[in-house]
Design a protein around this motif. Structure first.
Motif, PDB file in Angstrom:
ATOM      1  N   LEU A  29     -65.378  28.134 -28.751  1.00  0.00           N
ATOM      2  CA  LEU A  29     -66.106  28.575 -27.461  1.00  0.00           C
ATOM      3  C   LEU A  29     -64.935  28.261 -26.297  1.00  0.00           C
ATOM      4  N   VAL A  30     -64.671  29.346 -25.537  1.00  0.00           N
ATOM      5  CA  VAL A  30     -63.495  29.170 -24.643  1.00  0.00           C
ATOM      6  C   VAL A  30     -64.264  29.707 -23.102  1.00  0.00           C
ATOM      7  N   LYS A  31     -63.886  29.112 -22.095  1.00  0.00           N
ATOM      8  CA  LYS A  31     -64.329  29.678 -20.642  1.00  0.00           C
ATOM      9  C   LYS A  31     -63.068  29.681 -19.897  1.00  0.00           C
ATOM     10  N   GLY A  32     -63.012  30.685 -19.185  1.00  0.00           N
ATOM     11  CA  GLY A  32     -61.869  30.915 -18.071  1.00  0.00           C
ATOM     12  C   GLY A  32     -62.020  32.027 -17.110  1.00  0.00           C
ATOM     13  N   TRP A  33     -60.533  32.468 -16.669  1.00  0.00           N
ATOM     14  CA  TRP A  33     -60.732  33.390 -15.831  1.00  0.00           C
ATOM     15  C   TRP A  33     -59.736  34.564 -16.144  1.00  0.00           C
ATOM     16  N   VAL A  34     -60.294  35.816 -16.208  1.00  0.00           N
ATOM     17  CA  VAL A  34     -59.413  36.857 -16.710  1.00  0.00           C
ATOM     18  C   VAL A  34     -58.136  37.123 -16.023  1.00  0.00           C
ATOM     19  N   ARG A  35     -56.966  36.948 -16.439  1.00  0.00           N
ATOM     20  CA  ARG A  35     -55.636  37.380 -15.877  1.00  0.00           C
ATOM     21  C   ARG A  35     -55.429  38.696 -15.873  1.00  0.00           C
ATOM     22  N   THR A  36     -55.405  39.405 -16.764  1.00  0.00           N
ATOM     23  CA  THR A  36     -55.196  40.642 -17.147  1.00  0.00           C
ATOM     24  C   THR A  36     -56.116  41.212 -18.280  1.00  0.00           C
ATOM     25  N   LEU A  37     -56.269  42.471 -18.289  1.00  0.00           N
ATOM     26  CA  LEU A  37     -57.101  43.169 -19.292  1.00  0.00           C
ATOM     27  C   LEU A  37     -56.559  44.446 -19.414  1.00  0.00           C
ATOM     28  N   ARG A  38     -56.072  44.476 -20.866  1.00  0.00           N
ATOM     29  CA  ARG A  38     -55.572  46.157 -21.262  1.00  0.00           C
ATOM     30  C   ARG A  38     -56.557  46.381 -22.093  1.00  0.00           C
ATOM     31  N   ALA A  39     -57.440  47.652 -21.526  1.00  0.00           N
ATOM     32  CA  ALA A  39     -58.491  47.696 -22.294  1.00  0.00           C
ATOM     33  C   ALA A  39     -57.916  49.149 -22.902  1.00  0.00           C
ATOM     34  N   GLY A  40     -58.437  49.359 -24.285  1.00  0.00           N
ATOM     35  CA  GLY A  40     -57.971  50.487 -25.198  1.00  0.00           C
ATOM     36  C   GLY A  40     -59.477  50.766 -25.813  1.00  0.00           C
ATOM     37  N   LYS A  41     -59.121  52.038 -26.560  1.00  0.00           N
ATOM     38  CA  LYS A  41     -60.365  52.720 -27.120  1.00  0.00           C
ATOM     39  C   LYS A  41     -60.933  51.644 -28.318  1.00  0.00           C
ATOM     40  N   GLU A  42     -59.678  51.445 -29.158  1.00  0.00           N
ATOM     41  CA  GLU A  42     -60.194  50.654 -30.381  1.00  0.00           C
ATOM     42  C   GLU A  42     -60.188  49.305 -30.214  1.00  0.00           C
ATOM     43  N   VAL A  43     -59.107  49.000 -29.431  1.00  0.00           N
ATOM     44  CA  VAL A  43     -59.062  47.156 -29.136  1.00  0.00           C
ATOM     45  C   VAL A  43     -58.787  46.910 -27.746  1.00  0.00           C
ATOM     46  N   ALA A  56     -67.888  46.359 -19.887  1.00  0.00           N
ATOM     47  CA  ALA A  56     -67.816  47.178 -18.849  1.00  0.00           C
ATOM     48  C   ALA A  56     -67.933  46.468 -17.492  1.00  0.00           C
ATOM     49  N   ARG A  57     -68.258  45.230 -17.666  1.00  0.00           N
ATOM     50  CA  ARG A  57     -68.424  44.330 -16.235  1.00  0.00           C
ATOM     51  C   ARG A  57     -67.029  43.583 -16.054  1.00  0.00           C
ATOM     52  N   LEU A  58     -66.166  43.710 -16.899  1.00  0.00           N
ATOM     53  CA  LEU A  58     -65.084  42.571 -16.895  1.00  0.00           C
ATOM     54  C   LEU A  58     -63.765  43.388 -16.377  1.00  0.00           C
ATOM     55  N   GLY A  59     -63.320  42.691 -15.253  1.00  0.00           N
ATOM     56  CA  GLY A  59     -62.149  42.880 -14.536  1.00  0.00           C
ATOM     57  C   GLY A  59     -61.252  41.663 -14.434  1.00  0.00           C
ATOM     58  N   THR A  60     -59.962  42.018 -13.776  1.00  0.00           N
ATOM     59  CA  THR A  60     -59.122  40.924 -13.654  1.00  0.00           C
ATOM     60  C   THR A  60     -59.650  39.988 -12.464  1.00  0.00           C
ATOM     61  N   GLY A  61     -59.712  38.668 -12.801  1.00  0.00           N
ATOM     62  CA  GLY A  61     -60.356  37.695 -11.969  1.00  0.00           C
ATOM     63  C   GLY A  61     -61.626  37.339 -12.357  1.00  0.00           C
ATOM     64  N   ALA A  62     -62.313  38.037 -13.176  1.00  0.00           N
ATOM     65  CA  ALA A  62     -63.624  37.713 -13.688  1.00  0.00           C
ATOM     66  C   ALA A  62     -63.697  36.384 -14.362  1.00  0.00           C
ATOM     67  N   CYS A  63     -64.888  35.742 -14.284  1.00  0.00           N
ATOM     68  CA  CYS A  63     -64.946  34.136 -15.118  1.00  0.00           C
ATOM     69  C   CYS A  63     -65.753  34.701 -16.276  1.00  0.00           C
ATOM     70  N   ALA A  90     -65.644  40.196 -11.044  1.00  0.00           N
ATOM     71  CA  ALA A  90     -64.579  40.228 -10.041  1.00  0.00           C
ATOM     72  C   ALA A  90     -64.499  41.708  -9.752  1.00  0.00           C
ATOM     73  N   ASP A  91     -64.441  42.290  -8.392  1.00  0.00           N
ATOM     74  CA  ASP A  91     -64.406  43.883  -8.525  1.00  0.00           C
ATOM     75  C   ASP A  91     -62.982  44.056  -8.189  1.00  0.00           C
ATOM     76  N   ALA A  92     -62.645  45.240  -7.768  1.00  0.00           N
ATOM     77  CA  ALA A  92     -61.167  45.825  -7.531  1.00  0.00           C
ATOM     78  C   ALA A  92     -60.706  45.145  -6.235  1.00  0.00           C
ATOM     79  N   ASP A  93     -61.340  44.548  -5.405  1.00  0.00           N
ATOM     80  CA  ASP A  93     -60.705  43.992  -4.281  1.00  0.00           C
ATOM     81  C   ASP A  93     -60.194  42.512  -4.505  1.00  0.00           C
ATOM     82  N   TYR A  94     -60.548  42.259  -5.499  1.00  0.00           N
ATOM     83  CA  TYR A  94     -59.848  40.749  -6.000  1.00  0.00           C
ATOM     84  C   TYR A  94     -58.438  40.819  -5.554  1.00  0.00           C
TER      85      TYR A  94
END
Ligand code: 4AD
Ligand code: MG
Length: 466
Positions: free
Chosen positions: A26-40, A69-76, A106-110
């Motif tokens: 189990l890990v917890k933290g803040w999203v630094r980057t997100l590379r969203a792909g169709k498969e992975v 879908a709720r996940l973006g850069t900066g989200a916890c 965290a929205d796009a204004d982060y």
């Protein structure tokens, strides 16, 4: 919820060790980057425990889920998944996510989206800049070195003393104290037109301390070897990259020590701290070496093995005059050394750490021990490349009459420092000490060029927002 997963989170620093073992985590933290792909999709997750991010791999059926879908850069987020050896290059471990929960969106204004930001801009978001690589590294090193400071002195039997923050004594005599008062500024009590400070909270004029030294001396005259490590305040209105209005200072004080022993302790201390950083902050220092100061690790390693040079002030002035350099402030015997002079001496003349000793008494504080020549005092400044003065110290004037005469010379009323004079009246002893500016040390160790970027929430003229 899947019961296979531990209830306790594991810090990412622990997960990324070579000695870590695969398995459910189990890990917890803040999203630094997100590379969203169709498969992975790939999430770079950071929890501040180390510079490196944990690569979280999200595949079907989780990928494309509502939570994703709720996940973006900066989200916890918190992630449950399987730690496995990564088949891809770039990291040893990766976490195969099986369950993701967004704790804070965290929205796009982060503001800390991918692109690089200037340090100036990041100062305007001091509450968020700590989630960046650079400031994460700065404050991990700061924490490690604060611990090392205590370790150094505790190993040597020095007593840690908490000297007061509010004081009536202007130790350095430079008139740079912030006032502490509960009087109504619009309508203070007056006698003969002047403000009646005797009716203020403490019954006299008080301010925030510019140094814990004087009280430290009282403790050294009981415990032999002591140190302070606390916040220090100076209302000097100089907007430089090396001055803060609030900074942290470490001040050891040793009974039975002279100036040479003082210099020895200072050199040992700096070497210990640099060695500690090299041994315990490797990943962060490598980051600084790559991004802030080329050759940083070699510089620190050199310092650990260096023999510190010593020049008297008089010799230093001769060197500067002989250098044929055009300084903004011309040099003559008796002038205070400016930062340009200090840096020239350490960077060009000795090319390494340097003590300058025995300054003219007129440019140093009243408590420094008068030398036999009657003109200079047993003072030392330690200078290092890039930073200039990192330490200031001296042997103290332990002779009651000489101290009294010196105070009279500079206009300090004896009754205002009677307790300090008492230390020379009863059981006086030779003693010496110094002050290391903790932020100057951090600038040196990290290569960061501005003091505002090595202190969590800097206080400088016009700036106390956070
Ligand atoms: O040279 P300073 O003024 O010496 C003292 O305060 C003595 N009472 C120390 C002692 O002998 N116990 O300050 C010591 C160090 C400086 O060398 C510098 O590193 C740091 O404190 N310093 C500052 N750091 C950040 N911002 C400022 N405004 C600073 N002023 C001094
Ligand atoms: Mg100084």
């Amino acid at each position: 919820m899947n019961d296979d997963f531990p209830r306790e989170r594991t810090r990412i620093a622990q997960l990324l060790r070579e000695t870590a073992t695969p398995g459910p985590r189990l890990v917890k933290g803040w999203v630094r980057t997100l590379r969203a792909g169709k498969e992975v999709s790939f999430i770079a997750l950071n929890d501040g425990s180390c510079l490196a991010h944990l690569q979280v791999v999200v595949a079907a059926p989780l990928n494309g889920s509502a939570e994703m879908a709720r996940l973006g850069t900066g989200a916890c987020i918190e992630v449950r998944g399987e730690l496995v050896v990564s088949p891809a290059a770039g990291q040893h471990w990766e976490l195969r996510a099986q369950e993701i929960r967004v704790l804070g969106e965290a929205d796009a204004d982060y503001p800390l989206q991918k692109k690089r930001h200037s340090f100036e801009y990041l100062r305007t978001i001091a509450h968020l800049r700590v989630r960046s690589n650079t400031f994460g590294a700065v404050f991990r090193v700061r924490s490690a070195l604060a611990y090392a400071v205590h370790r150094f002195f505790q190993e040597r039997g020095f007593l840690y003393v908490h000297t007061p923050i509010i004081t009536a004594n202007d130790c350095e005599g430079a008139g740079e104290m912030f006032r502490v008062s509960t009087l109504d500024p619009a309508n203070p009590p007056r006698v003969d037109g002047a403000i009646d400070w005797s009716r203020d909270f403490f019954g006299e004029r008080t301010g925030l301390t510019v140094s814990g030294q004087l009280q430290g001396e009282a403790f050294a005259c009981a415990f032999s070897d002591i140190y302070t490590f606390g916040p220090t305040f100076r209302a000097e209105n100089s907007n430089t990259s090396r001055h803060a209005a609030e900074f942290w200072m470490i001040e050891p004080e040793m009974a039975f020590a002279d100036l040479a022993e003082d210099c020895r302790l200072a050199a040992d201390f700096l070497q210990y701290l640099c060695r500690y950083a090299l041994e315990h902050c490797r990943e962060d220092l490598e980051f600084f070496a790559e991004h802030m100061e080329k050759g940083l690790l070699e510089k620190l390693e050199d310092l650990v093995g260096a023999r510190f040079q010593t020049l008297t002030y008089t010799e230093a002035v001769k060197e500067l005059q002989a250098a044929g350099e055009r300084f903004e402030y011309p040099v003559r015997w008796g002038c205070d050394l400016q930062s340009e002079h200090e840096r020239f001496l350490t960077e060009q003349v000795v090319k390494g750490p340097l003590f300058v000793t025995d300054y003219p008494k007129e440019i140093k504080a009243f408590y420094m021990r008068l030398n036999a020549d009657g003109k200079t005092v047993a003072a030392m400044d330690c200078l290092v490349p890039r930073v200039g003065e990192i330490i200031g110290g001296s042997q103290r004037e332990e002779r009651s009459e000489v101290l009294g005469a010196r105070m009279a010379e500079v206009g300090i009323a004896p009754q205002s420092l009677q307790w300090y004079l008492d230390l020379r009246r009863w059981g006086s002893c030779p003693h010496a000490g110094f002050g290391l500016g903790f932020e100057r040390l951090l600038m040196y160790v990290t290569g960061m060029g501005n003091i505002r970027d090595v202190i969590p929430f800097p206080r400088t003229p016009g700036n106390a927002k956070f």
